[in-house]
Design an enzyme around this catalytic site. Structure first.
Site, PDB file in Angstrom:
ATOM      1  N   ASP A   1       0.852  -1.187   0.000  1.00 56.41           N
ATOM      2  CA  ASP A   1       0.000   0.000   0.000  1.00 56.41           C
ATOM      3  C   ASP A   1       0.886   1.236   0.000  1.00 56.41           C
ATOM      4  O   ASP A   1       1.334   1.711   1.045  1.00 56.41           O
ATOM      5  CB  ASP A   1      -0.909  -0.014   1.231  1.00 56.41           C
ATOM      6  CG  ASP A   1      -2.056   0.967   1.097  1.00 56.41           C
ATOM      7  OD1 ASP A   1      -2.110   1.717   0.097  1.00 56.41           O
ATOM      8  OD2 ASP A   1      -2.930   0.969   1.997  1.00 56.41           O
ATOM      9  N   ALA A   2       1.169   1.735  -1.202  1.00 54.45           N
ATOM     10  CA  ALA A   2       2.087   2.861  -1.353  1.00 54.45           C
ATOM     11  C   ALA A   2       1.432   4.025  -2.097  1.00 54.45           C
ATOM     12  O   ALA A   2       1.961   5.124  -2.112  1.00 54.45           O
ATOM     13  CB  ALA A   2       3.349   2.421  -2.082  1.00 54.45           C
ATOM     14  N   LYS A   3       0.286   3.768  -2.742  1.00 54.76           N
ATOM     15  CA  LYS A   3      -0.492   4.807  -3.420  1.00 54.76           C
ATOM     16  C   LYS A   3       0.365   5.687  -4.312  1.00 54.76           C
ATOM     17  O   LYS A   3       0.234   6.905  -4.323  1.00 54.76           O
ATOM     18  CB  LYS A   3      -1.263   5.639  -2.390  1.00 54.76           C
ATOM     19  CG  LYS A   3      -2.265   4.809  -1.566  1.00 54.76           C
ATOM     20  CD  LYS A   3      -3.142   5.655  -0.651  1.00 54.76           C
ATOM     21  CE  LYS A   3      -4.220   4.853   0.038  1.00 54.76           C
ATOM     22  NZ  LYS A   3      -3.723   3.851   0.995  1.00 54.76           N
ATOM     23  N   ARG A   4       1.240   5.072  -5.100  1.00 54.15           N
ATOM     24  CA  ARG A   4       2.103   5.823  -6.000  1.00 54.15           C
ATOM     25  C   ARG A   4       1.342   6.302  -7.226  1.00 54.15           C
ATOM     26  O   ARG A   4       0.381   5.649  -7.672  1.00 54.15           O
ATOM     27  CB  ARG A   4       3.283   4.955  -6.437  1.00 54.15           C
ATOM     28  CG  ARG A   4       4.214   4.527  -5.308  1.00 54.15           C
ATOM     29  CD  ARG A   4       4.850   5.701  -4.596  1.00 54.15           C
ATOM     30  NE  ARG A   4       5.958   5.291  -3.752  1.00 54.15           N
ATOM     31  CZ  ARG A   4       5.882   5.110  -2.423  1.00 54.15           C
ATOM     32  NH1 ARG A   4       4.753   5.308  -1.780  1.00 54.15           N
ATOM     33  NH2 ARG A   4       6.958   4.743  -1.738  1.00 54.15           N
TER      34      ARG A   4
ATOM     35  N   ASP B   1      -2.234  10.149   1.607  1.00 58.83           N
ATOM     36  CA  ASP B   1      -2.987   9.115   2.315  1.00 58.83           C
ATOM     37  C   ASP B   1      -3.835   9.828   3.362  1.00 58.83           C
ATOM     38  O   ASP B   1      -4.014  11.047   3.280  1.00 58.83           O
ATOM     39  CB  ASP B   1      -2.040   8.073   2.923  1.00 58.83           C
ATOM     40  CG  ASP B   1      -2.673   6.687   2.931  1.00 58.83           C
ATOM     41  OD1 ASP B   1      -3.734   6.530   3.563  1.00 58.83           O
ATOM     42  OD2 ASP B   1      -2.117   5.776   2.301  1.00 58.83           O
TER      43      ASP B   1
END
Lengths: 302, 302
Positions: free
Chosen positions: A105-108, B110
């Site tokens: 979960d890095a949301k790049r 986030d």
């Protein structure tokens, strides 16, 4: 059940196939590995890289044989810089050794050759941080993420694209509209178009499978992230064939049964619990009990 | 970890003040440190962590005394895992030693305690990856980024929030509308609201300074990222007091003079050049010449 066809060209099963296989054996639960400072303290650990390592690898050691998917939260490793990333490398290896899948979960999100850099970091064989799937952010557009889609499908990996989150102010951007469609729905539709494209060349596409009534169809490699408070009322997932990562089950209120009612495609849900499981630690039997109870709940998703 | 002390209590200059000071001395140029595989090869370096280190630290060594701001691209360090992040730590330290500011281009985003993890990684004193500013992604909403706004202002750091990018498919999300306003404009307006709030308690806010006619006013700590092909025609920056990071000057076509014409607030622009400068390397005199020429162009921004 899903097709066991290999990904065209690679001979390796697709992410959707691998996800279907492991959730078929272990149940449909994703455990978030979220080493928050407060959790490290509650486990009696120092909030430093050594405490991080004991915590994160301890979770996988305790329940790695019970859990289908682990989702390490990159931010909480990054806060220790390269020392934290070094721990993350070992955690990703531990997850693979345990026979589970990893969703980092890095949301790049970026464009062009920079997005290719992220793909190389997280979605290619041999990379120190290669995971089975990666969360990505679509603010720059879905085409901007193309290097990640390409790298993922080429190596049997997956993506989860942020679509609709449950924080209070998420409406402002995610429910903005263009040509009569919300941003969140556009994300779902664009991701699905890539699931359709990735299944070209397979013997049976998921839609054909559905049309033919030969079961629930194959799971596409590309999923979306949707908050548990949102359901089919505002987001049409009826044609979606990827998996739907739903964070925050347990601690934040929604139960797996709630989700099954709220979503039109319960068979694709991947409910994720982090604190709801981790708060039971560091005692391994207590962690196993918490996981086992949640896995049992996921049976309702079919 | 984050102090709730407002900026006035820290005694440290704000990011806007520091940016104004260094660009006043060195000119308004940001040099992107983008260690793409092709650039490493062109410099005669291996595409591995040791080549990465020679490249990235070599750029700062060659032109660190000439450049106001460096913008390392996190993705291109992340592709080497913890070894790459270790190099990034040293590059950020080099930039500070050279008297320049660092904007880490990581586009993080986030919610809640996870966003606080990113803030701790990149925006707090003593962190191994602390930069002077960080690029962030608003897809989850501006309030979700609050831990980063708070941490930045508490320690004299800045943020650049993605608003409007120049890639072809960026319209789909960024020009979606809600309550008559585009997503991109909402980002600009919400960031400006936080610039206004951060200046409460300062002797003179930028708006008061403007109203009183005492010059161009203070630069807010919170900026936006806007592609060089977009200007005032579709994005109203007239009330914006943060700096505007504009990527891709030089190599991708737009010149500094183009930007000065295209934007309503040229004094806030921070034009960024990466390949346009880096392609001149590895020869240090050639790099210095390329930088000096671009810095001279920025004089038009005032």
């Amino acid at each position: 059940m899903t097709s066991t066809d290999p990904q065209p060209g690679t001979g390796r099963p697709s992410y959707g196939e691998r996800l279907a296989a492991v959730t078929g054996r272990r149940g449909r639960l994703c455990v978030g590995i979220d080493p928050h400072p407060g959790l490290l303290t509650a486990w009696g650990l120092a909030d430093d890289p050594s405490g991080l390592e004991v915590f994160a690898r301890g979770v996988v050691s305790a329940v790695g044989d019970l859990v289908a998917v682990f989702k390490p939260q990159s931010a909480l490793f990054e806060r220790f810089g390269s020392a934290g990333i070094s721990v993350l490398e070992r955690v990703l290896a531990d997850v693979a050794d345990a026979g589970a899948l990893s969703v980092l979960d890095a949301k790049r999100g970026d464009i062009g050759s920079t997005m290719a850099g992220y793909a190389r970091a997280y979605l290619e064989d041999g990379g120190p941080l290669a995971a089975d799937a990666l969360t990505v952010n679509p603010y720059l557009g879905l085409e901007a993420l193309e290097p990640a889609f390409t790298a993922a499908v080429a190596s049997g990996r997956g993506l989860y694209v942020l679509a609709r989150t449950s924080n209070p102010d998420s409406d402002q951007l995610q429910l903005a509209t263009r040509d009569g469609r919300t941003v969140a729905q556009t994300v779902v539709d664009e991701v699905q178009a890539r699931n359709d494209a990735s299944s070209d060349g397979l013997r049976t596409t998921s839609r054909q499978a559905q049309d033919a009534g030969v079961g629930s169809g194959a799971t596409g490699p590309f999923g979306v992230v949707v908050g548990g408070t949102h359901g089919q009322a505002e987001l049409d997932l009826s044609a979606f064939t990827g998996s739907v990562l739903v964070p925050g089950v347990g601690a934040q209120g929604a139960t797996v049964a709630d989700l099954a009612e709220r979503f039109s495609v319960p068979r694709l849900l991947l409910p994720t619990s982090s604190r709801g499981v981790l708060a039971a630690g560091p005692d391994a039997p207590a962690l196993r009990q918490a996981v086992t109870a949640l896995v049992a709940e996921t049976a309702v998703l079919g």
